[in-house]
Design a protein around this motif. Structure first.
Motif, PDB file in Angstrom:
ATOM      1  N   THR A 167      -6.665  47.962  15.583  1.00 20.88           N
ATOM      2  CA  THR A 167      -6.702  47.184  13.772  1.00 20.88           C
ATOM      3  C   THR A 167      -6.291  46.060  13.589  1.00 20.88           C
ATOM      4  N   LEU A 168      -4.817  46.240  13.318  1.00 23.91           N
ATOM      5  CA  LEU A 168      -3.372  45.361  13.770  1.00 23.91           C
ATOM      6  C   LEU A 168      -3.516  44.507  14.891  1.00 23.91           C
ATOM      7  N   ASP A 169      -3.369  44.847  15.837  1.00 22.19           N
ATOM      8  CA  ASP A 169      -4.032  43.740  17.113  1.00 22.19           C
ATOM      9  C   ASP A 169      -5.413  43.306  16.555  1.00 22.19           C
ATOM     10  N   GLY A 170      -6.711  43.219  16.969  1.00 24.74           N
ATOM     11  CA  GLY A 170      -7.396  42.380  16.264  1.00 24.74           C
ATOM     12  C   GLY A 170      -7.111  41.659  15.906  1.00 24.74           C
ATOM     13  N   VAL A 171      -6.301  41.734  14.908  1.00 23.95           N
ATOM     14  CA  VAL A 171      -5.981  40.670  14.107  1.00 23.95           C
ATOM     15  C   VAL A 171      -5.177  39.310  14.273  1.00 23.95           C
ATOM     16  N   ARG A 172      -4.025  40.237  15.167  1.00 20.61           N
ATOM     17  CA  ARG A 172      -3.421  38.985  15.184  1.00 20.61           C
ATOM     18  C   ARG A 172      -4.044  38.297  16.814  1.00 20.61           C
ATOM     19  N   ALA A 173      -4.950  39.157  17.257  1.00 19.67           N
ATOM     20  CA  ALA A 173      -5.509  38.203  18.196  1.00 19.67           C
ATOM     21  C   ALA A 173      -6.933  36.853  17.629  1.00 19.67           C
ATOM     22  N   PHE A 177      -6.471  33.235  18.180  1.00 19.19           N
ATOM     23  CA  PHE A 177      -7.510  32.337  19.184  1.00 19.19           C
ATOM     24  C   PHE A 177      -7.942  31.116  18.196  1.00 19.19           C
ATOM     25  N   GLU A 178      -7.889  30.132  19.655  1.00 20.97           N
ATOM     26  CA  GLU A 178      -7.937  28.939  18.947  1.00 20.97           C
ATOM     27  C   GLU A 178      -9.248  28.358  18.904  1.00 20.97           C
ATOM     28  N   GLN A 179     -10.290  28.775  19.631  1.00 25.43           N
ATOM     29  CA  GLN A 179     -11.637  28.255  18.775  1.00 25.43           C
ATOM     30  C   GLN A 179     -11.951  28.690  17.318  1.00 25.43           C
ATOM     31  N   LEU A 180     -11.602  29.263  16.569  1.00 25.99           N
ATOM     32  CA  LEU A 180     -11.547  29.560  15.421  1.00 25.99           C
ATOM     33  C   LEU A 180      -9.874  28.971  14.442  1.00 25.99           C
ATOM     34  N   PRO A 181     -10.489  28.347  13.495  1.00 24.31           N
ATOM     35  CA  PRO A 181      -9.212  27.790  12.473  1.00 24.31           C
ATOM     36  C   PRO A 181      -8.511  28.142  11.970  1.00 24.31           C
ATOM     37  N   LEU A 182      -8.113  29.944  11.970  1.00 24.70           N
ATOM     38  CA  LEU A 182      -7.980  30.822  11.763  1.00 24.70           C
ATOM     39  C   LEU A 182      -6.072  31.249  11.166  1.00 24.70           C
ATOM     40  N   ARG A 183      -5.315  30.776  11.886  1.00 25.20           N
ATOM     41  CA  ARG A 183      -4.039  30.894  12.761  1.00 25.20           C
ATOM     42  C   ARG A 183      -3.157  30.310  11.330  1.00 25.20           C
ATOM     43  N   ASP A 184      -3.087  29.828  10.064  1.00 28.52           N
ATOM     44  CA  ASP A 184      -2.649  30.569   8.496  1.00 28.52           C
ATOM     45  C   ASP A 184      -3.558  31.020   7.678  1.00 28.52           C
TER      46      ASP A 184
END
Length: 399
Positions: A167-173, A177-184
């Motif tokens: 679960t935690l590693d999935g959030v990290r990924a 993930f560059e195709q989606l604007p979710l880094r921040d």
């Protein structure tokens, strides 16, 4: 899809039950059917990646979720033996949303032993019964929702610590993930029943396993937090239990994840072997129907495996009640006081320990509710509580 939303609250299956089976003649094991889709396979150099690193991705064309872009992301994680594995999460991204869109990892209710039953498949069939609620209750709210295959590549049902790590590693990924604007994006976790167990382990593991993740809030309910107690309740009840299939399924899942430490197959009689073979690669319907109204006493001939030291240790390692970690993210926890699948008191004890350790927890124990009705009572408030955390509102606490 809307017509299925009622089924979420009526057909929710009992998750998180464990059982130990006594000894009889050994039998040849049934082979796990690996997912034939090469997308799920681990690359040869998976050990060279860090936890949460993206290994592959693909766009999923579908009309099941209108106004939504769907991606599947393969990433590196770690199993119960601390070995590297490849795992997959499916991301539902509302169209038209940009940077800062809240990201919620939803740990689904997975009652299955087959790789074909994972959420990355079940979201596009009728296997994942809460799919309408994922769409109508979360994506339509404007959240990006990641649904991880938290049982891992061998569908190790019951391996809760691994489920928390995936679960935690999935959030990290997803955040990288560059195709989606979710880094921040602000991050939340949500799960009920078996998904609640995965979520609760992720919550407790996060400060040490993923200290890089800033999690705004975690909502978890119907938590099967003491697996040994659940084993006794479901496997050795005075009368054969209707939820016994789930108990056997989790025991078989632990056998996969802990070979030699939780030896189910060598300890089954002929009737037990027949049931094992029938459900070994199957999904929710087969496990619920074929396993119903059995008892561990009828599937074996000797003393309870759950009483052996190695099995007891495996149960304890996957019981969040006994895990020393304390969440640092705010928590919303809900549980039915009359829950006959996932007993209330171990969850209340867990919450008390968290409070004494300084955590911020809102705890709802519903006096008249059992496992199924507690979903209906708690999920609407869980949505509102999590939405407030994702908007940056300070977390209340009952501690």
């Amino acid at each position: 899809m809307r017509s299925r939303i009622t089924a979420l609250f009526v057909v929710l299956a009992a998750v998180g039950a464990l059982v130990g089976f006594p000894a009889a003649a050994a039998a040849d094991p049934v082979d796990l059917i690996a997912d034939p889709d090469p997308f799920y396979a681990a690359p040869a150099d998976v050990a060279d990646a860090a936890n949460g690193d993206v290994l592959d991705s693909r766009r999923v064309p579908t009309s099941a979720y209108p106004g939504t872009d769907v991606w599947q992301v393969k990433f590196r994680s770690t199993d119960s033996a601390d070995d590297p594995i490849a795992a997959v999460t499916t991301v539902l991204m509302p169209q038209g949303r940009g940077a800062g869109t809240p990201l919620v990892s939803y740990q689904a209710i997975v009652n299955a032993l087959g790789t074909k039953c994972a959420p990355s498949h079940g979201l596009f069939s009728d296997e994942l019964i809460e799919a309408p609620a994922v769409y109508l209750g979360m994506v339509a709210r404007g959240w990006a929702v990641a649904v991880p295959d938290y049982l891992g590549p061998t569908a190790a049902y019951g391996a809760a610590r691994m489920a928390g790590q995936i679960t935690l590693d999935g959030v990290r990924a997803v955040k990288q993930f560059e195709q989606l604007p979710l880094r921040d994006s602000p991050v939340g976790l949500l799960g009920y029943s078996g998904g609640g167990l995965a979520t609760s382990f992720a919550a407790a593991l996060a400060p040490t396993y993923a200290p890089d993740l800033d999690i705004a809030g975690i909502a978890e309910g119907g938590i099967p937090s003491d697996l040994a107690q659940i084993a006794q309740n479901l496997a050795y009840s005075p009368l054969p239990h209707p939820g016994f299939g789930m108990a056997m399924a989790v025991a078989l899942g632990l056998e996969r994840e802990y070979p030699g430490r939780f030896p189910i197959t060598p300890n089954l009689n002929d009737r037990g072997i027949a049931l094992r073979n029938k459900m070994f690669n199957e999904c929710r319907r087969s496990i619920l129907i074929d396993g119903a109204f059995n008892s561990a006493r009828d599937l074996s001939t000797a003393a309870s495996l759950a009483d052996t030291p190695s099995a007891q240790q495996v149960l304890r390692e996957n019981s969040v009640t006994f895990f020393d970690g304390v969440p640092t993210a705010p928590l919303f926890v809900w549980q039915g006081v009359n829950d006959f699948i996932a007993p209330y008191q171990p969850v209340a004890d867990m919450v008390d320990r968290y409070c004494r350790s300084g955590a911020d927890v809102v705890f709802r124990g519903y006096p008249a509710a059992e496992h199924f009705s507690a979903t209906v009572l708690g999920l609407p408030e869980a949505y509102l509580w999590l939405d407030a955390r994702l908007r940056g509102e300070p977390a209340p606490s009952d501690c």
